[in-house]
Design a protein around this motif. Structure first.
Motif, PDB file in Angstrom:
ATOM      1  N   VAL A   1       0.954  -1.152   0.162  1.00 44.61           N
ATOM      2  CA  VAL A   1       0.048  -0.106   0.074  1.00 44.61           C
ATOM      3  C   VAL A   1       0.881   1.399   0.107  1.00 44.61           C
ATOM      4  O   VAL A   1       1.829   1.173   0.808  1.00 44.61           O
ATOM      5  CB  VAL A   1      -0.897   0.192   1.055  1.00 44.61           C
ATOM      6  N   LEU A   2       0.548   2.199  -0.824  1.00 48.40           N
ATOM      7  CA  LEU A   2       1.318   3.413  -1.156  1.00 48.40           C
ATOM      8  C   LEU A   2       0.420   4.549  -1.368  1.00 48.40           C
ATOM      9  O   LEU A   2      -0.807   4.553  -1.841  1.00 48.40           O
ATOM     10  CB  LEU A   2       2.629   3.304  -1.829  1.00 48.40           C
ATOM     11  N   PRO A   3       0.915   5.978  -1.131  1.00 43.54           N
ATOM     12  CA  PRO A   3      -0.030   6.998  -1.718  1.00 43.54           C
ATOM     13  C   PRO A   3      -0.513   6.674  -2.908  1.00 43.54           C
ATOM     14  O   PRO A   3       0.282   6.522  -4.024  1.00 43.54           O
ATOM     15  CB  PRO A   3       1.008   8.098  -1.462  1.00 43.54           C
TER      16      PRO A   3
ATOM     17  N   LEU B   1       6.227  11.682  -7.390  1.00 44.87           N
ATOM     18  CA  LEU B   1       4.815  11.223  -8.186  1.00 44.87           C
ATOM     19  C   LEU B   1       3.784  11.287  -6.971  1.00 44.87           C
ATOM     20  O   LEU B   1       2.556  11.331  -7.340  1.00 44.87           O
ATOM     21  CB  LEU B   1       4.970   9.813  -8.457  1.00 44.87           C
ATOM     22  N   THR B   2       4.188  11.359  -5.641  1.00 40.96           N
ATOM     23  CA  THR B   2       2.944  10.976  -4.455  1.00 40.96           C
ATOM     24  C   THR B   2       3.202  12.162  -3.549  1.00 40.96           C
ATOM     25  O   THR B   2       2.632  13.076  -3.749  1.00 40.96           O
ATOM     26  CB  THR B   2       3.430   9.600  -3.810  1.00 40.96           C
ATOM     27  N   VAL B   3       3.956  12.216  -2.518  1.00 38.96           N
ATOM     28  CA  VAL B   3       4.005  13.297  -1.713  1.00 38.96           C
ATOM     29  C   VAL B   3       4.350  14.434  -1.698  1.00 38.96           C
ATOM     30  O   VAL B   3       3.831  15.529  -1.440  1.00 38.96           O
ATOM     31  CB  VAL B   3       4.580  12.728  -0.156  1.00 38.96           C
ATOM     32  N   GLU B   4       5.296  14.826  -2.762  1.00 40.36           N
ATOM     33  CA  GLU B   4       5.749  15.988  -3.155  1.00 40.36           C
ATOM     34  C   GLU B   4       4.504  16.691  -4.076  1.00 40.36           C
ATOM     35  O   GLU B   4       4.288  17.883  -3.852  1.00 40.36           O
ATOM     36  CB  GLU B   4       7.000  15.806  -4.267  1.00 40.36           C
ATOM     37  N   ALA B   5       3.748  15.908  -5.012  1.00 37.14           N
ATOM     38  CA  ALA B   5       2.726  16.425  -5.634  1.00 37.14           C
ATOM     39  C   ALA B   5       1.691  16.781  -4.500  1.00 37.14           C
ATOM     40  O   ALA B   5       1.082  17.953  -4.938  1.00 37.14           O
ATOM     41  CB  ALA B   5       2.324  15.369  -6.796  1.00 37.14           C
ATOM     42  N   ALA B   6       1.507  16.078  -3.747  1.00 36.01           N
ATOM     43  CA  ALA B   6       0.233  16.162  -2.740  1.00 36.01           C
ATOM     44  C   ALA B   6       0.591  17.700  -2.270  1.00 36.01           C
ATOM     45  O   ALA B   6      -0.346  18.219  -1.736  1.00 36.01           O
ATOM     46  CB  ALA B   6       0.271  15.009  -1.955  1.00 36.01           C
ATOM     47  N   SER B   7       1.903  17.598  -1.632  1.00 32.96           N
ATOM     48  CA  SER B   7       2.237  19.160  -0.909  1.00 32.96           C
ATOM     49  C   SER B   7       1.893  20.234  -2.002  1.00 32.96           C
ATOM     50  O   SER B   7       1.444  21.322  -1.611  1.00 32.96           O
ATOM     51  CB  SER B   7       3.723  19.043  -0.456  1.00 32.96           C
ATOM     52  N   VAL B   8       2.056  20.139  -3.089  1.00 38.29           N
ATOM     53  CA  VAL B   8       2.121  21.244  -4.030  1.00 38.29           C
ATOM     54  C   VAL B   8       0.551  21.640  -4.394  1.00 38.29           C
ATOM     55  O   VAL B   8       0.121  22.731  -4.186  1.00 38.29           O
ATOM     56  CB  VAL B   8       2.740  21.175  -5.297  1.00 38.29           C
TER      57      VAL B   8
END
Length: 374
Positions: free
Chosen positions: A54-56, A313-320
């Motif tokens: 499981v991952l973001p 692809l995941t947490v960096e994009a989510a923060s932006v």
């Protein structure tokens, strides 16, 4: 791929990557209550929906969805002949095709994105206000659609300002095709209050033209006149460019498969060491919206580490883009993988697990897991 709307329940997996740091837990249990992650802990509970990993959920940070209607129309042509406004091939095709076909193309692009296990995209929408409305209509029902509008009048600052006011009622974002526009037009975009993303430094021919006409690279011109939140491509990065970007901390969106498709080469990831990097699949005419393939390509072809590619692809994009990540208290937004064997070696580090996922996710059954409130 399956899309699962989760209200309440317990998910388990042999391994998971969670939180802002993509912490590795093996095994892992995730409890969901009213669509939100109530609890994440190491260990396994019986009777739960079970996955291998499981991952973001990923987010595709730069696409041109409408171009999906013209698959490979520009095959073998140089990039400028395909995409440069106003006379590039894609723009001529966009003018000829009807609204229904464009809407169907965008809708099919987003469905295809979801089939690849990606529930979110940022879409550069051509066609002014009407083009933006068309994208929003086509995206109805798609989990996360972030449209970046573009004025049709790119040579008249007064008309641009008028269009930007109308666009701002529909989106927070504006997507600028390039910096080879009049100064006053770029300044109008900057002063619009919208979050600005711009293509820049994609190929040497265009960069040299900018240096010849304005005395600076495209990135320098973008920083000076647009003050962008995000710069897309950055295949070329001079020392001066890097100094500017490190001082201002904009988002850099890399599109390595599109770069290779058009034989442009790829950037040196060492020059992005201190920058926020996201990934996008770019032109729907040329590249399918598979974010995992983009991240794998970024690892293999550009040298981003597997973990950094997965973060992009995941947490960096989510923060932006202010999206949920896989952590307690947040709306559930994750993917669960089934049919992915996990040798002991890949459970010893986040880096190895990231590499394993990016390499073999195409052999897995991908389940998009999104929380839904009552």
């Amino acid at each position: 791929m399956s899309l699962q709307r989760v209200k309440d329940g317990v998910l388990t997996a042999d391994a998971g990557l969670v939180g802002e740091d993509l912490e590795l837990l093996s095994p892992i249990t995730i409890e969901v209550e009213d669509g939100k992650v109530r609890r994440i802990e190491e260990g396994r509970e019986h009777g739960a929906d079970d996955f291998d990993v499981v991952l973001p959920a990923p987010f595709n940070a730069h696409v041109h969805a409408a171009d999906w209607a013209f698959r490979h129309a520009g095959l073998g042509m140089p990039l400028e002949k395909v995409v440069a406004p106003p006379d590039g091939l894609k723009h001529r095709l966009l003018e000829k095709v009807g609204e229904r076909e464009l809407e169907a193309s965008i809708r099919d692009f987003l469905r295809t994105s979801l089939r690849f296990g990606c529930p979110g995209v940022a879409d550069f929408r051509e066609g002014g206000v009407e083009g933006l409305k068309l994208g929003l209509k086509a995206a109805k029902g798609f989990p996360t659609y972030v449209p970046m509008g573009r004025p049709k009048a790119l040579d008249d600052p007064e008309r641009v300002e008028k269009e930007l006011r109308a666009l701002s009622e529909l989106t927070e974002f504006v997507g600028v095709p390039d910096v080879h526009l009049p100064d006053d037009v770029l300044e109008a975009v900057r002063d619009s209050g919208l979050r600005v993303y711009v293509h820049a430094n994609e190929n040497w021919r265009s960069v040299r033209k900018c240096i010849r006409e304005h005395g600076v690279t495209e990135i320098e011109r973008a920083v000076e006149l647009l003050e962008p939140e995000g710069i897309v491509h950055c295949v070329i990065l001079t020392d001066r460019d890097r100094e500017l970007l490190e001082g201002l901390d904009p988002v850099v969106v890399l599109c390595p498969r599109s770069n290779d498709y058009y034989r442009l080469g790829n950037p040196d990831p060492r020059r992005f060491r201190d920058l926020r990097v996201l990934l996008g699949t770019d032109n729907g005419m040329s590249v399918e919206p598979d974010p995992w393939a983009e991240a794998y390509h970024a690892w293999i072809r550009t040298g981003l580490s597997p973990l950094r590619a997965l973060r992009a692809l995941t947490v960096e994009a989510a923060s932006v883009f202010d999206l949920p990540i896989l952590e307690e208290g947040r709306q559930l937004s994750a993917v669960g993988l089934k049919g992915l064997p996990l040798p002991e070696t890949v459970l010893e580090s986040r880096q190895r697990l990231a590499a394993h996922v990016l390499q073999l996710i195409k052999t897995s059954r991908v389940h998009v897991l999104l929380g839904v409130e009552s």
